[in-house]
Design an enzyme around this catalytic site. Structure first.
Site, short mmCIF file in Angstrom:
data_model
loop_
_atom_site.label_atom_id
_atom_site.label_comp_id
_atom_site.label_asym_id
_atom_site.label_seq_id
_atom_site.Cartn_x
_atom_site.Cartn_y
_atom_site.Cartn_z
N ARG A 50 4.58 8.47 4.23
CA ARG A 50 3.43 8.21 5.11
C ARG A 50 3.46 9.20 6.26
NH1 ARG A 50 6.06 8.19 9.14
NH2 ARG A 50 4.36 7.30 10.32
N GLY A 51 2.35 9.24 7.01
CA GLY A 51 2.15 10.27 8.01
C GLY A 51 1.27 11.36 7.40
N ALA A 52 0.20 11.72 8.10
CA ALA A 52 -0.82 12.60 7.50
C ALA A 52 -0.26 13.90 6.93
CB ALA A 52 -1.93 12.87 8.52
N ARG A 93 -5.31 7.09 0.18
CA ARG A 93 -5.38 6.81 1.61
C ARG A 93 -6.63 7.48 2.17
NH1 ARG A 93 -0.59 5.56 4.25
NH2 ARG A 93 -1.99 4.78 5.84
N GLN A 202 6.42 1.09 12.69
CA GLN A 202 6.91 2.45 12.44
C GLN A 202 7.65 3.04 13.63
OE1 GLN A 202 3.69 1.43 11.86
NE2 GLN A 202 2.78 2.56 10.16
N ASP A 243 -4.18 11.30 12.36
CA ASP A 243 -4.45 11.30 10.92
C ASP A 243 -5.75 12.03 10.59
OD1 ASP A 243 -2.55 9.29 9.18
OD2 ASP A 243 -2.57 8.82 11.31
N ASN A 253 -5.80 7.69 14.87
CA ASN A 253 -4.34 7.57 14.74
C ASN A 253 -4.02 6.10 14.54
OD1 ASN A 253 -1.72 8.95 14.82
ND2 ASN A 253 -1.35 7.81 16.70
N LYS A 254 -2.76 5.79 14.40
CA LYS A 254 -2.34 4.43 14.10
C LYS A 254 -2.97 3.43 15.06
CE LYS A 254 -0.28 3.67 11.30
NZ LYS A 254 -0.74 3.32 9.94
#
Length: 353
Positions: A50-52, A93, A202, A243, A253-254
């Site tokens: 995970r993470g763009a 995603r 996270q 992201d 973003n998150k």
């Protein structure tokens, strides 16, 4: 501190991909072997990776793995089937634009490479490896540019970050945590405060784990403590990842990032976004056009085996929110730090697909 001490979440080794299973950190460090495109798509969807930027690297390798499974020797048929591979990976995603960027770059490589189908497949592997290596270099540049953009005083900075935008979220070094790393290496970091980042934690699980690996001073706080910490004068700047960034600088973003940006604005604390150029989606005008992924409500009502909520209630679980550009002091890329208003004019011409 050398790169030899750092974490690499996506590794090509012995004709397959090794992924750090981020769903099992910090209690267990485990690697997952990926041999097929279908397995890579599932790993992206379930957040093993995970993470763009890391998703983009994983998707690039996924494209090669899918290409390797195509049995035809006819070029046109191969390219048609490769589009199907791309479709599978795109569906994993929806918010992380690096996923789509990497897939398009791999497709472009295939379309522009002349030669046999076997030669095309090798060209795709070479392109995936290049995306991987470039991302590490990009993150180091982002870290150094971010260090230059941070406030000059105090001498030792206290930084707040939200979610994980570190080595685990990239090919290595990190974006927001890359800025933290560069600040630490320059002896300008007193401490990093990591929001736990509900609902998947996270920050508590991954950002804190990365910092411990390298001896970076880290304090985990719950998300609802950020305002108090700023009010108490404990934070000098905020650095987060992204992201997807719209052409006007609005940043997805998150979930919870928007709240942090509002609090930072209220306390006159600079709020920085750290992301590679590939995260900027120049095709969309503003944040209202960014698709927001909604995830399984179990992420909210359950932690491990523990059920937190009573039965019979409803849940809303968006994975991301959008921070308006006017709350962002600068967007730090591998080309430097830019105000959101500078993005289109200064960076559009450098866009690479």
């Amino acid at each position: 501190m050398s790169l030899q001490n750092q974490v690499y979440p996506v590794i090509w080794q012995d004709d397959r991909v090794l992924l750090i299973d981020q769903t099992r950190l910090p209690s267990e460090y485990a690697l997952v072997d990926i041999h097929r495109c279908e397995d890579m798509a599932q790993a992206i969807k379930t957040m093993i990776v995970r993470g763009a930027p890391a998703i983009g690297v994983a998707a690039a390798y996924g494209m090669y793995l899918g290409a390797r499974e195509i049995e035809t020797h006819d070029r046109d048929r191969f390219l048609t089937q490769l589009e199907d591979v791309a479709k599978t990976l795109r569906a994993t995603r929806p918010t992380a634009v690096n996923l789509f960027w990497a897939i398009e770059r791999m497709l472009k490589t295939a379309r522009q490479t002349l030669g046999s189908v076997d030669y095309l497949k090798q060209a795709l592997l070479k392109a995936a490896k290049a995306i991987n290596a470039e991302d590490i270099q990009t993150c180091q540049a982002i870290g150094d540019h971010g260090l230059s953009a941070l406030p000059s005083a105090p001498e030792k900075l206290r930084l707040l970050t939200h979610c994980n935008a570190g080595a685990l979220a990239t090919a290595g070094y990190g974006t927001a945590l890359g800025v933290v790393r560069s600040t630490w290496q320059a002896d300008r970091l007193e401490r990093v405060y990591a929001d736990e980042t509900r609902p998947r934690l996270q920050g508590a699980k991954l950002t804190a784990w990365e910092c411990v690996q390298e001896g970076i001073p880290v304090t985990v706080i719950t998300d609802n403590m950020a305002a108090h910490c700023m009010q108490q004068g404990m934070i000098d700047a905020v650095v987060v990842g992204a992201d997807r960034i719209a052409a006007n600088g609005d940043t997805a973003n998150k979930i919870g990032t928007y709240s942090v940006a509002l609090i930072a604005k209220a306390h006159n604390i600079p709020f920085f976004v750290a992301a590679p150029l590939s995260t900027i989606d120049f095709e969309i005008r503003d944040g209202s056009q960014i698709p927001i992924e909604e995830r399984d409500p179990a992420e909210i009502y359950q932690v491990g085996e523990t059920i937190l909520c009573p039965p019979g209630i409803d849940y809303y679980n968006p994975a991301f929110d959008v921070t308006p550009a006017d709350l962002i002091a600068a967007i730090v890329t591998e080309h430097g730090a830019f105000s959101p208003s500078q993005l289109h004019g200064e960076l559009y011409s450098r866009k690479i697909v």
